[in-house]
Scaffold this motif. Sequence first.
Motif, short mmCIF file in Angstrom:
data_model
loop_
_atom_site.label_atom_id
_atom_site.label_comp_id
_atom_site.label_asym_id
_atom_site.label_seq_id
_atom_site.Cartn_x
_atom_site.Cartn_y
_atom_site.Cartn_z
N ASP A 1 0.85 -1.19 0.00
CA ASP A 1 0.00 0.00 0.00
C ASP A 1 0.90 1.25 0.00
O ASP A 1 1.93 1.26 0.66
CB ASP A 1 -0.86 0.06 1.27
CG ASP A 1 -1.81 -1.12 1.39
OD1 ASP A 1 -1.57 -2.13 0.72
OD2 ASP A 1 -2.77 -1.03 2.18
N SER B 1 -2.52 -1.07 7.37
CA SER B 1 -3.35 -2.18 6.93
C SER B 1 -2.86 -3.49 7.55
O SER B 1 -1.71 -3.61 7.95
CB SER B 1 -3.33 -2.26 5.41
OG SER B 1 -2.00 -2.19 4.96
N THR C 1 -7.73 -3.84 4.75
CA THR C 1 -6.80 -4.97 4.82
C THR C 1 -6.03 -5.07 3.50
O THR C 1 -6.40 -4.46 2.51
CB THR C 1 -7.56 -6.28 5.08
OG1 THR C 1 -8.50 -6.50 4.01
CG2 THR C 1 -8.31 -6.21 6.39
N THR C 2 -4.96 -5.82 3.53
CA THR C 2 -4.09 -5.83 2.35
C THR C 2 -3.35 -7.16 2.22
O THR C 2 -3.64 -8.12 2.91
CB THR C 2 -3.09 -4.66 2.41
OG1 THR C 2 -2.51 -4.47 1.13
CG2 THR C 2 -1.97 -4.91 3.41
#
Lengths: 174, 456
Positions: free
Chosen positions: B251, B283, B354-355
């Motif tokens: 991110d 995240s 979230t990631t």
Amino acid sequence: MRLTVNGIERGIESAPLTPLLYVLREELGITSPKAGCQQGGCGACTVLVDGEARRACLLAVAAVDGAEITTVEGLGAPEALSAIQTAFHEHYAAQCGFCTSGMLIAAHAYLEHGGSGERESIQETLSGHVCRCTGYVKIIDAVAAAAGGEITSRQKWLPQTGEESPVEVPGAPA
Amino acid sequence: MKAVGARLPRYDGVAHVTGRTTFVDDVRVPGTLWVKALRSPAHNADIKRLDTSKAEAMEGVHAIITWQDVPLLEYGHLSALGIPADEPLLAKDEVRYKGQPIAVVAAEDETKAQLAVEAIELDLEEKPALFDVRKAFDSDAPVVHQWGNWYTHFEDEMDRRQIRKGSIQEAFDKADVIVQGVYRPAAIEHVPLETQVCQVVPEADGRLTIYSCTQALYFSMGVVAAHLQVPLNRLKFVGGTVGGGFGGKVDTATETMCSLLALKSGKPIKWRWTREEEFLCSSTRAPWHMEIADAVTKDGWILGRKMLTLHDSGAYSRFSPYGLTKHSFHHTGAYTIPNLEFDGYVVYTNRVPTTAMRGFGVTSVSFAVETHMNRIAKELGLDPFEIRLKNANRIGDTSPNGIVYTDPSTVPTILAVADELGHELPADYRTMSSEKREGELLPEHLVGQLGNPEDH
Ligand code: FES
Ligand code: FES
């Protein structure tokens, strides 16, 4: 205030309550101690204060006025690595490298204080040091090897496939 | 080929052990301003008033940016793949998760920046929040995203990732037993030792030099250029030295805001997140909700699988549609099941977005599948190794999305694990290989399912 950092005496201008970590990194430009948490929880900022491993983020500089500070820069240079630095390099104990300075200082202090090299005692020494990359096994291997005086030689990097000449990798120690 | 089989020194090892590796936090640029963020104290709220004027007038403050300063406010992490954007760089009318950035301040030091953050006036009107993906589909659930409570832009504007293979009805009709399980791995924070950090230097020629801890340099470059609406040649990214990432530094967390602050102030900018910010606002790996029902014969063949996955995306999409797609392709794990009915949803909640994290989308399903294999073995009173070997992927089998396996490794892996654990196996299992199915290993339900590896 004055500090002797890696053998060089330096005058300190930061305010007395400035954490030693900030003094080293921001005032003196010594960047090996890392700001991993700035609250005593990770060990990445560990330096030697008069020979003892201490967390630089939790120490006000005034509390160590006059002390002798050693950081990883003072343990050894690329062309002359100390035993523990060589052991970390040869055992792949540094992955991203962010925890490495703190680990090296703690391990160095352990060896200087006559650490036995038993895995349990190494674990105990490093227990407050967080590493998110390695899973610790290689770090403990490295400290145990340095304690036992059996640091792997360059020999180990020879190809295991019958090739004769060592592999040339830029930046590798001779 | 000299390197293959050799034990090579790490190219960066000596720099690491001598403290000479230059991480982003170690870059020294005189005159650098430090950044602090005003973050949402609420999980879900409308922004009624945002006033930075008092903070701007404070001593030592050089620039403050809000959504109004961003040339292109919304740019999605997957915009380049044609997936629509849904997340503003800085919150505009509403905040959707606790910790969401609303304004960022650049000041002479961290203390001054923090004092200015505290002087920003913010009025919020809180709204009910949604935290549990299982409640997202209820008629009385709060609607927490502009597209509803789940992503609606898969191919052909489908609202789910769907896989259909074979005839699920037939499989369930033929089954001796139906084995069901629900699996819910929790969110995991990556906890890199190096928190999110960025240093941006405005150069005399109008370019920005951006020291970034990103795991995906060119990707981050594209994201910054898009938000700033500048050509790529205005940005010089310096990266490659990452103090631990594990997916969390895919991110683009800080680079864009620091770039905007550098342009606005004309000064070098640095933002280093605290450990607390890293835990609360960065995240995480997603929590997943997975329901599996398998149609199984009493001798351990899995004839069919129905699966429902709810992937908790947090407040915005980021990479979740991609993660769920990978997840769907792997929902049979390392095993071959000919009849499938999979439905997966990317669900929005008021959690931090979230990631990716190590094995994005796949580790969750591996956990569910392997636990489920044990459950099947237990319910049937069969050996868990034998059941795995039986259903293992073999050459010529096909994956849920129709890929023909040419070199699967399930069988040798399971045999190796059995060896390692000293687990005894009957001779016909002991001698299994990945070769194409035939004889007893080609039961009726798999006949006609095999592909030709030569075609791939
Ligand atoms: S930075 Fe000092 S212990 Fe983490
Ligand atoms: S090597 Fe990355 S944290 Fe230890």
